[in-house]
Design a protein around this motif. Structure first.
Motif, mmCIF file in Angstrom:
data_model
loop_
_atom_site.group_PDB
_atom_site.id
_atom_site.type_symbol
_atom_site.label_atom_id
_atom_site.label_comp_id
_atom_site.label_asym_id
_atom_site.label_seq_id
_atom_site.Cartn_x
_atom_site.Cartn_y
_atom_site.Cartn_z
ATOM 1 N N SER A 91 -39.792 -26.867 10.537
ATOM 2 C CA SER A 91 -38.605 -26.747 11.706
ATOM 3 C C SER A 91 -39.252 -27.672 12.935
ATOM 4 O O SER A 91 -38.558 -28.248 13.447
ATOM 5 N N LEU A 92 -40.727 -27.538 12.899
ATOM 6 C CA LEU A 92 -41.226 -28.077 14.073
ATOM 7 C C LEU A 92 -41.580 -29.552 13.893
ATOM 8 O O LEU A 92 -42.835 -30.038 13.955
ATOM 9 N N VAL A 93 -40.706 -30.476 13.648
ATOM 10 C CA VAL A 93 -40.938 -31.730 13.390
ATOM 11 C C VAL A 93 -40.427 -32.718 14.673
ATOM 12 O O VAL A 93 -39.682 -31.956 15.484
ATOM 13 N N ASP A 94 -40.954 -33.807 14.692
ATOM 14 C CA ASP A 94 -40.766 -34.652 16.217
ATOM 15 C C ASP A 94 -39.132 -34.808 16.312
ATOM 16 O O ASP A 94 -38.650 -34.566 17.394
ATOM 17 N N ASP A 95 -38.215 -35.059 15.337
ATOM 18 C CA ASP A 95 -36.948 -35.421 15.576
ATOM 19 C C ASP A 95 -36.131 -34.178 16.027
ATOM 20 O O ASP A 95 -35.501 -34.293 17.227
ATOM 21 N N THR A 96 -36.553 -33.235 15.792
ATOM 22 C CA THR A 96 -36.088 -31.929 16.086
ATOM 23 C C THR A 96 -36.308 -31.363 17.419
ATOM 24 O O THR A 96 -35.493 -30.922 18.289
ATOM 25 N N LEU A 97 -37.695 -31.527 17.592
ATOM 26 C CA LEU A 97 -38.135 -31.220 19.023
ATOM 27 C C LEU A 97 -37.441 -32.292 19.891
ATOM 28 O O LEU A 97 -37.416 -31.793 21.348
ATOM 29 N N TYR B 236 -25.846 -21.214 10.889
ATOM 30 C CA TYR B 236 -24.895 -22.055 11.747
ATOM 31 C C TYR B 236 -25.676 -22.227 13.147
ATOM 32 O O TYR B 236 -25.836 -21.210 13.729
ATOM 33 N N ASN B 237 -25.879 -23.565 13.505
ATOM 34 C CA ASN B 237 -26.544 -23.561 14.842
ATOM 35 C C ASN B 237 -26.406 -25.240 15.065
ATOM 36 O O ASN B 237 -25.787 -25.804 14.436
ATOM 37 N N LEU B 238 -26.947 -25.543 16.257
ATOM 38 C CA LEU B 238 -26.552 -27.018 16.720
ATOM 39 C C LEU B 238 -27.409 -27.868 15.729
ATOM 40 O O LEU B 238 -27.245 -29.257 16.048
ATOM 41 N N SER C 260 -28.767 -17.343 12.548
ATOM 42 C CA SER C 260 -29.767 -18.118 12.950
ATOM 43 C C SER C 260 -29.221 -19.121 14.013
ATOM 44 O O SER C 260 -29.360 -20.230 14.006
ATOM 45 N N PRO C 261 -28.566 -18.590 14.956
ATOM 46 C CA PRO C 261 -28.054 -19.400 16.293
ATOM 47 C C PRO C 261 -29.091 -20.147 16.925
ATOM 48 O O PRO C 261 -28.540 -21.167 17.497
ATOM 49 N N LEU C 262 -30.233 -19.843 16.877
ATOM 50 C CA LEU C 262 -31.354 -20.398 17.613
ATOM 51 C C LEU C 262 -32.347 -21.127 16.591
ATOM 52 O O LEU C 262 -33.314 -21.453 17.014
ATOM 53 N N ALA C 263 -31.833 -21.304 15.358
ATOM 54 C CA ALA C 263 -32.784 -21.956 14.375
ATOM 55 C C ALA C 263 -34.101 -21.244 14.345
ATOM 56 O O ALA C 263 -35.043 -22.166 14.554
ATOM 57 N N SER C 264 -33.932 -20.119 14.120
ATOM 58 C CA SER C 264 -35.528 -19.523 13.996
ATOM 59 C C SER C 264 -36.198 -19.400 15.230
ATOM 60 O O SER C 264 -37.503 -19.338 15.139
ATOM 61 N N GLY C 265 -35.443 -19.747 16.394
ATOM 62 C CA GLY C 265 -36.273 -19.786 17.749
ATOM 63 C C GLY C 265 -36.600 -21.129 18.195
ATOM 64 O O GLY C 265 -36.980 -21.365 19.380
ATOM 65 N N VAL C 266 -36.247 -22.257 17.514
ATOM 66 C CA VAL C 266 -36.436 -23.470 17.727
ATOM 67 C C VAL C 266 -35.768 -23.825 18.950
ATOM 68 O O VAL C 266 -36.026 -24.399 19.879
ATOM 69 N N LEU D 77 -31.579 -22.332 27.563
ATOM 70 C CA LEU D 77 -31.391 -22.988 26.463
ATOM 71 C C LEU D 77 -30.902 -22.158 25.147
ATOM 72 O O LEU D 77 -29.893 -22.243 24.411
ATOM 73 N N ALA D 78 -31.388 -20.811 24.931
ATOM 74 C CA ALA D 78 -31.084 -20.064 24.191
ATOM 75 C C ALA D 78 -29.581 -19.320 24.400
ATOM 76 O O ALA D 78 -28.729 -19.190 23.591
ATOM 77 N N GLN D 79 -29.292 -19.067 25.556
ATOM 78 C CA GLN D 79 -27.893 -18.880 25.970
ATOM 79 C C GLN D 79 -26.745 -19.867 25.500
ATOM 80 O O GLN D 79 -25.823 -19.689 25.155
ATOM 81 N N LEU D 80 -27.368 -21.215 25.819
ATOM 82 C CA LEU D 80 -26.311 -22.242 25.698
ATOM 83 C C LEU D 80 -26.146 -22.372 24.189
ATOM 84 O O LEU D 80 -25.008 -22.404 23.731
ATOM 85 N N SER D 81 -27.024 -22.183 23.413
ATOM 86 C CA SER D 81 -27.167 -22.322 21.923
ATOM 87 C C SER D 81 -26.401 -21.243 21.177
ATOM 88 O O SER D 81 -25.701 -21.280 20.189
ATOM 89 N N ILE D 82 -26.450 -19.890 21.592
ATOM 90 C CA ILE D 82 -25.651 -19.086 21.030
ATOM 91 C C ILE D 82 -24.172 -19.128 21.458
ATOM 92 O O ILE D 82 -23.290 -18.682 20.564
#
Length: 324
Positions: free
Chosen positions: A242-248, A181-183, A208-214, A265-270
């Motif tokens: 994970s590192l695709v244009d739409d996600t980034l 679960y993440n954004l 995976s709140p940070l989508a593996s760090g993304v 950004l990590a704190q916001l996502s968590i």
């Protein structure tokens, strides 16, 4: 730190928790694990997650040895593991009664503990009847090897079936589900599982709140830091997905929102994950003490997620799922 009930059970788990996936056995040894685990405890974390498959069992050994060497009181900890992938043999994987019983006993031996607080079925097993799995998990609880059981990445239909069997047989049903679960990944938690919260009191311990760090913002298509998860050989395929244009692009749109709040950004996502009332605990991961300190500050961000801020986040990611 806030402590939430795990679903409708009486078990209290820290709002943020720590998982051994990737780090223990791959990036972290016992000495380093002791530093990380102590940092977690210093910040109020009482819930630690593991799995028999993590580093082929080595992650459980490291966690168990570190806890033993630090002399922590077992009753102050909530320890979980997950059973499914235990080895290469035909009966060393899946959710048969045989593998559940043997897998749990093996995990306890590696962790050097008498019992687990929670044992998860790490995936659903299409080759084993769900009734066999429900009965086996109840056997584990009756033996005192675990106190509660749950599922991980099961469908709502499978969880409903498990609960139907448990109610029919007067057995204990799964109290918790552990989904991603993440954004960027929201369908199961916000749509598919909706009926489960009221019908069965299912709690969530999300990963995976940070989508593996993304969602830390440290990655770009051409930049993968040498000491990061995606730099590990085992995670190259995940990096490519994970590192695709739409996600980034979504990540870039989130950065000004975090900047406006004065947080990372990590704190916001968590914090966003933890603000969901159906989430009992958000499992965080870290291979460095500084990362844990950074992640724990997300607790202070939750009150800042006002309706207007949440609207800005939705506009940035546009990932809100439709209710089924």
């Amino acid at each position: 730190m806030q402590y939430n009930n795990l679903g409708k059970s009486g078990l209290k788990v820290s709002q943020l928790s720590y998982g051994a996936w990737v780090s223990f056995g791959n990036q972290v040894d016992v000495k380093e694990a002791k530093v990380l685990l102590q940092c977690c405890r210093d910040h109020g974390i009482n819930f630690f997650d593991n799995a028999e498959v993590y580093a082929s069992g080595r992650a459980e050994e490291i966690m168990g040895q570190a806890i033993w060497e630090m002399g922590w009181k077992r009753s102050e900890l909530v320890i979980s593991t997950k059973i499914f992938w235990g080895g290469m043999g035909p009966n060393d994987k899946g959710l048969s009664r045989k593998h559940i019983v043997e897998g749990v006993k093996a995990s306890l031996k590696r962790l050097d503990m008498e019992y687990l607080d929670v044992v998860y079925c790490h995936r659903a097993d299409p080759s084993t009847p769900i009734e066999e799995t429900v009965r086996a998990m109840n056997f584990v609880i009756e033996k005192g090897w675990a106190l509660y059981w749950g599922t991980s990445e099961w469908s709502a239909q499978q969880i409903t079936e498990a609960w139907g069997i448990a109610l029919r047989l007067d057995l204990i049903g799964p109290v918790v589900e552990q989904p991603e679960y993440n954004l960027l990944s929201r369908q199961k938690v916000e749509s598919e599982y909706s009926p489960l919260y009221n019908n069965y009191g299912i709690g969530l311990t999300t990963w995976s709140p940070l989508a593996s760090g993304v969602l830390t913002g440290k990655y770009s298509k051409d930049n993968v830091p040498a000491n990061s998860r995606f730099a590990l050989e085992n995670y190259k395929n995940l990096a490519n997905r994970s590192l695709v244009d739409d996600t980034l692009l979504k990540v870039e749109k989130l950065k000004p929102i975090a900047l406006e709040l004065g947080v990372s950004l990590a704190q916001l996502s968590i914090a966003w994950c933890a603000s969901n009332p159906n989430v009992s605990s958000v499992i965080t991961g870290a291979s460095k003490e500084a990362q844990i300190v950074e992640n724990m500050k997300a607790i202070e961000v939750i009150p800042k997620l006002t309706p207007s801020v949440l609207e800005k986040i939705e506009a940035a990611v546009q990932t809100k799922p439709k209710l089924i």
